[in-house]
Design a protein around this motif. Structure first.
Motif, PDB file in Angstrom:
ATOM      1  N   ASP A 114       6.463  -5.223  12.868  1.00 28.87           N
ATOM      2  CA  ASP A 114       5.938  -3.884  12.556  1.00 28.87           C
ATOM      3  C   ASP A 114       4.678  -3.500  13.335  1.00 28.87           C
ATOM      4  OD1 ASP A 114       4.814  -1.601  11.190  1.00 28.87           O
ATOM      5  OD2 ASP A 114       3.991  -2.916   9.664  1.00 28.87           O
ATOM      6  N   ARG A 115       3.638  -4.345  13.331  1.00 30.47           N
ATOM      7  CA  ARG A 115       2.380  -3.973  13.991  1.00 30.47           C
ATOM      8  C   ARG A 115       1.975  -4.986  15.069  1.00 30.47           C
ATOM      9  NH1 ARG A 115      -1.591  -2.030   9.049  1.00 30.47           N
ATOM     10  NH2 ARG A 115      -0.162  -0.496   8.150  1.00 30.47           N
ATOM     11  N   ARG A 157      -0.991   6.380  16.389  1.00 30.85           N
ATOM     12  CA  ARG A 157      -0.498   7.707  15.959  1.00 30.85           C
ATOM     13  C   ARG A 157      -1.522   8.784  16.293  1.00 30.85           C
ATOM     14  NH1 ARG A 157       2.225   5.431  10.328  1.00 30.85           N
ATOM     15  NH2 ARG A 157       4.019   4.523  11.385  1.00 30.85           N
ATOM     16  N   ASP A 211       6.984   8.384   8.490  1.00 29.16           N
ATOM     17  CA  ASP A 211       7.697   7.330   7.753  1.00 29.16           C
ATOM     18  C   ASP A 211       9.115   7.788   7.394  1.00 29.16           C
ATOM     19  OD1 ASP A 211       5.722   5.407   7.843  1.00 29.16           O
ATOM     20  OD2 ASP A 211       5.210   5.507   5.713  1.00 29.16           O
ATOM     21  N   GLU A 257       0.793  -1.229   0.000  1.00 28.22           N
ATOM     22  CA  GLU A 257       0.000   0.000   0.000  1.00 28.22           C
ATOM     23  C   GLU A 257       0.823   1.275   0.000  1.00 28.22           C
ATOM     24  OE1 GLU A 257       0.516  -1.985   2.535  1.00 28.22           O
ATOM     25  OE2 GLU A 257       0.781  -0.857   4.373  1.00 28.22           O
ATOM     26  N   ASN A 264       0.860   8.812   7.294  1.00 27.14           N
ATOM     27  CA  ASN A 264       2.055   8.342   6.578  1.00 27.14           C
ATOM     28  C   ASN A 264       2.385   9.289   5.419  1.00 27.14           C
ATOM     29  OD1 ASN A 264       0.440   7.521   4.390  1.00 27.14           O
ATOM     30  ND2 ASN A 264       1.377   5.492   4.236  1.00 27.14           N
TER      31      ASN A 264
END
Ligand code: AHR
Length: 320
Positions: A116-117, A176, A254, A39, A226
């Motif tokens: 990452d998540r 975030r 990012d 993405e 992002n």
């Protein structure tokens, strides 16, 4: 001739004495990795980092692209279990809905690393380690930069902020937002007036920003979760006849190369770093697990903040 016959016989006897297993090549470690999709520029760099690091480490990587669908990730994880891989790692597209499949991996005795998540499951023994950024801290860093920038400019009145959120239900979108709002609480003049998802893509970021601009002429700041959404929004701002980075201050997360290019062109004001280069760390952790070592439950990536003023100097050092 006599000597070489004796030598050959001795060698043959020696070879028979050595167990076959000792001569066979050591078994390659297999890692099943389920990636979210492609993405963003960040995600592409993350996939490349994982593939390259697996090659370098001699690990047999089974890489599966879920095209941003949780059901595809679940299918991939079940496939890895059926193939009896040594370790499973994945970057979960959303936080919830992982209990069943993680229990299946645990019952099969396959350790799972979150890359990452994070996931939202009650039983945290369902995964062994989570490596990646602190997304709440990234949100705080974005807001702290804004507060400092407004102070520098002497702005005291109300400031209307619009927010482009990441994928609904994903850890970076939730965290975030949380980190950014936490800082804003002590600055009541800074208000998020509109907030919508742009799904972490350029196309969606542009589309949502167009709608924001049509509905609101008072936007002073854009906070994008992002860089890709910020870059899409920059196009929308220019098409609306405004100057991105000047008429509207733009903050994103990012620090990909595309963001540095936008900063050098004066269209983006700051990018908070979120490193996708998790491959080497993941291979290290995979090897450690197979060797029976215990991993830390949380491995946090070290990251910085890059305002536009340092973009040109830093650009040559960027690896993604
Ligand atoms: O999970 C990390 C986020 O996912 C990155 O910030 C974003 O660009 C990506 O798609």
């Amino acid at each position: 001739m006599k000597f070489s016959f004796k030598f050959a016989s001795a060698l043959a006897i020696l070879m028979l004495a050595v167990p076959v297993t000792a001569l066979a090549a050591p078994k390659k470690i297999t890692l099943g990795f389920s990636q979210i999709g492609a993405e963003s520029e960040w995600r592409t760099a993350n996939s490349e980092s994982i593939k390259q690091a697996a090659k370098d480490a001699g690990i047999d990587l089974k890489f599966s692209d879920a095209q941003q669908k949780q059901e595809n990730q679940i299918k991939a994880i079940r496939g890895f279990i059926a193939q009896k891989v040594d370790v499973i790692a994945f970057s979960p597209v959303v936080e919830s809905g992982w209990e069943t499949v993680l229990k299946e991996a645990k019952s099969a005795g396959i350790p799972v690393i979150l890359s990452d998540r994070a996931v939202d499951v009650k039983d945290d023994t369902l995964w062994v380690s989570f490596m990646g950024s602190d997304f709440v801290e990234e949100g705080r860093r974005a807001a702290n930069w804004l507060v400092a920038d407004l102070n520098k400019k002497g702005v005291k009145g109300d400031v209307n902020i619009v927010e482009l959120q990441g994928t609904v239900g994903s850890a970076p979108a939730i965290d975030r937002k949380k980190g950014f709002e936490e800082i804003l609480k002590s600055h009541p003049n800074l208000k998020i007036t509109r907030s919508q998802t742009g799904d972490f893509t350029r196309a969606k970021g542009k589309e949502v920003m167009e709608a924001f601009l049509k509905a609101d002429k008072t936007i002073k700041v854009l906070y994008a979760h992002n860089d890709d959404m910020a870059i899409g929004a920059i196009q929308a701002i220019e098409e609306a006849g405004l100057k991105p980075g000047k008429d509207i201050t733009i903050i994103s997360i990012d620090a990909v190369k595309g963001a540095f290019e936008a900063m050098m062109a004066g269209k983006l004001n700051v990018s908070v770093e979120c490193s996708p280069l998790l491959g080497p760390q993941l291979m290290e952790a995979t090897k450690d697990l197979v060797a029976g070592k215990k991993l830390p439950k949380r491995i946090v990536t070290k990251e910085g903040v890059f305002p536009a003023e340092v973009a040109a100097k830093e650009f040559p050092n960027r690896k993604y």
